[in-house]
Design a protein around this motif. Sequence first.
Motif, PDB file in Angstrom:
ATOM      1  N   TYR A 174       0.802  -1.243   0.000  1.00 44.09           N
ATOM      2  CA  TYR A 174       0.000   0.000   0.000  1.00 44.09           C
ATOM      3  C   TYR A 174       0.829   1.286   0.000  1.00 44.09           C
ATOM      4  N   ILE A 175       1.885   1.297   0.798  1.00 41.74           N
ATOM      5  CA  ILE A 175       2.663   2.540   0.888  1.00 41.74           C
ATOM      6  C   ILE A 175       3.512   2.708  -0.360  1.00 41.74           C
ATOM      7  N   LEU A 176       4.123   1.623  -0.767  1.00 45.25           N
ATOM      8  CA  LEU A 176       4.966   1.701  -1.958  1.00 45.25           C
ATOM      9  C   LEU A 176       4.188   1.364  -3.225  1.00 45.25           C
ATOM     10  N   GLY A 177       3.045   0.717  -3.045  1.00 47.73           N
ATOM     11  CA  GLY A 177       2.322   0.200  -4.212  1.00 47.73           C
ATOM     12  C   GLY A 177       1.663   1.280  -5.057  1.00 47.73           C
ATOM     13  N   GLU A 178       1.460   0.969  -6.305  1.00 49.25           N
ATOM     14  CA  GLU A 178       0.792   1.869  -7.240  1.00 49.25           C
ATOM     15  C   GLU A 178      -0.717   1.617  -7.198  1.00 49.25           C
ATOM     16  N   PRO A 179      -1.502   2.670  -7.288  1.00 48.14           N
ATOM     17  CA  PRO A 179      -2.949   2.442  -7.396  1.00 48.14           C
ATOM     18  C   PRO A 179      -3.292   1.680  -8.679  1.00 48.14           C
ATOM     19  N   GLU A 180      -4.353   0.921  -8.615  1.00 50.21           N
ATOM     20  CA  GLU A 180      -4.745   0.086  -9.743  1.00 50.21           C
ATOM     21  C   GLU A 180      -5.212   0.933 -10.931  1.00 50.21           C
ATOM     22  N   ASP A 181      -5.134   0.341 -12.094  1.00 53.48           N
ATOM     23  CA  ASP A 181      -5.681   0.999 -13.283  1.00 53.48           C
ATOM     24  C   ASP A 181      -7.201   0.968 -13.221  1.00 53.48           C
ATOM     25  N   ILE A 182      -7.808   1.894 -13.937  1.00 54.28           N
ATOM     26  CA  ILE A 182      -9.259   1.948 -14.028  1.00 54.28           C
ATOM     27  C   ILE A 182      -9.667   1.241 -15.320  1.00 54.28           C
ATOM     28  N   TYR A 183     -10.650   0.352 -15.209  1.00 56.22           N
ATOM     29  CA  TYR A 183     -11.086  -0.354 -16.408  1.00 56.22           C
ATOM     30  C   TYR A 183     -12.506   0.027 -16.806  1.00 56.22           C
ATOM     31  N   SER A 184     -12.723   0.099 -18.083  1.00 55.57           N
ATOM     32  CA  SER A 184     -14.063   0.386 -18.589  1.00 55.57           C
ATOM     33  C   SER A 184     -14.990  -0.788 -18.330  1.00 55.57           C
ATOM     34  N   LYS A 185     -16.209  -0.466 -17.910  1.00 57.68           N
ATOM     35  CA  LYS A 185     -17.192  -1.526 -17.666  1.00 57.68           C
ATOM     36  C   LYS A 185     -18.237  -1.580 -18.774  1.00 57.68           C
ATOM     37  N   LEU A 186     -17.978  -0.887 -19.848  1.00 64.68           N
ATOM     38  CA  LEU A 186     -18.970  -0.799 -20.910  1.00 64.68           C
ATOM     39  C   LEU A 186     -19.369  -2.162 -21.458  1.00 64.68           C
TER      40      LEU A 186
END
Length: 547
Positions: A174-186
Amino acid sequence: MLDDTHKLAIETINLGKQALIFVPSRASAEKTAEEISKLTTISLHDLEQEVLKVITFPTKQCRRLSHCVKKGIAFHHSGLTSPQKEILEREFRAGRIKIICCTPTLAAGLSLPVYRVIIKSLRRFSEKSGMDWIPVLEYLQMAGRAGRPEYEKLGEAIVITKTESEKEEIYSRYILGEPEDIYSKLAVEPVLRTYLLSLISSRIIRDEESMSKFFLQTFWAHQFQDLPRLTSIINRMLKLLSEWQFVTVSGDDNISNQDKNSLASSNGPDFVSASSLNKPLGMKVQPTAIGKRISELYLDPLTARHLLDCLNQLSNQNKDPETPENLTKPNNNSSQITSASDSFPLLQMISHTLEMRPLLRTKSKEQDSIQEELTKNYSILLEHEPNVYDLEYPEFIDSIKTALFFCGWINEIGEDYLLDKYDIRPGEIKVKLEIADWLLYSTEELAKLTIRREDINQIRKLRLRIKYGVKEELLPLLKLKGVGRIRARKMFNQGIKDLGDLKKVDPANLSQIVGRNVAAGIKKQIGDEVKEIPKGTRKGQLSLSKY
DNA sequence: GTATGCTGCGTTTAGACAGCATGTC
DNA sequence: CTAAACGCAGCATAC
């Protein structure tokens, strides 16, 4: 007994600051708040009362919250009513409530004077893998509640760990980790079919060309660059919409109405024929009248289909009461005992929709009693019971439970009892009722379009009962402004059952029941202009608890 | 006797967006 | 089947 979370909370209060504590479940939000509240010396009697009184019949949840709030601590989750949430936010801003223990409800959107965020656990239950790590994005949302610029110069986010190794893992994750990518739900089917119908209804998509033009510009296309896959899903959805007669497709044999009766073929493995991926130009799509309305109502087309099918069944039942199903209809006196009623089939219909999710979960202890209610009402249901071994069977049972809850509500069962019996909290009740109202309104609109005049009244009546939470007998009284479920019930129990009775009743008596102002208002509405109601001999209104 | 605490077991597990048209206690 | 923690019942302990 005093764990780290408690110590941190108390320390924050001693610093003259406020904190938010994030926990993974509603039960633990309440428990944590309760435990911390036992450690403070704060005393806020006015708030204690205010929180308790937001409902006529407070539930045990209201009582628990009011006990906590009195000590300057609160819990916050989706089960609270919105007035309660507003009170908590207001008082936290005012600095009287020091600590709020919450689920992710407060993780986004709000700006509060939070000096310290305490995260009790970064794991939460997930169906597939037990207790699983929550996304980094969510951690950031929670941590981001601390130190809002309008309130604080500095903020702290503290994560509680249980072991040394967990500490390492959290640090790297969490501290070093990158936030997740956002995926389209279309490309998720319910989403796509809803938007496809909406695009066709608003004439943005009229043909092949406008369709690919639109979807090429979407985030989905941008992200996945996999148009063939999207096209195949779109075509499948288009075919469904066409089979359901929500749109008409012309100029293309692959998506015509030719096989609208063979639903099986649409579910088969070869739902996308090679040729449908490469359609001839000239295909035109148009919304049907129903399709257009469905899209305006923002219904998932699948739900709309379900409602229409059920309406059909309802119409048949009403038309010829001699059908075999209706012979077994519990019309005799014994049916008085069932908790359900005539409204049950429609309530079950709206309960068994994607929009109503998550349904009330049937707990293992309830299985038998819910089954029993199901068999009592089985013959009048508007849809077929799935096979017991079907994957969808549990959801079906849950729809029965949800319908039973609605039945309770329209039979004037109090929220405190509903919480005990169905494990549904006041906040959740509100949400479910709103959805029910929307779906019933939609059902009514669909019924109008399919010319089933005689059924519309039934739906309208049910919608009113859902809105007010009353038995049918109170409906005449609810036409009056200033009269809701409580006053209507009081009057009814005093023998005032309709507008005619109201005309006859002495204003003084009426004001004893509902108070002078309301009584005058009622008399005015039914045409009796009353100059002045004499002051009653007794002050105040009759208490409802007497009846 | 009674309030409190501990243990073991069974059970449960976050949240929130849609339409429409205003006023319950 | 996965996991943590809550709630409850039953029972031991301290007063």
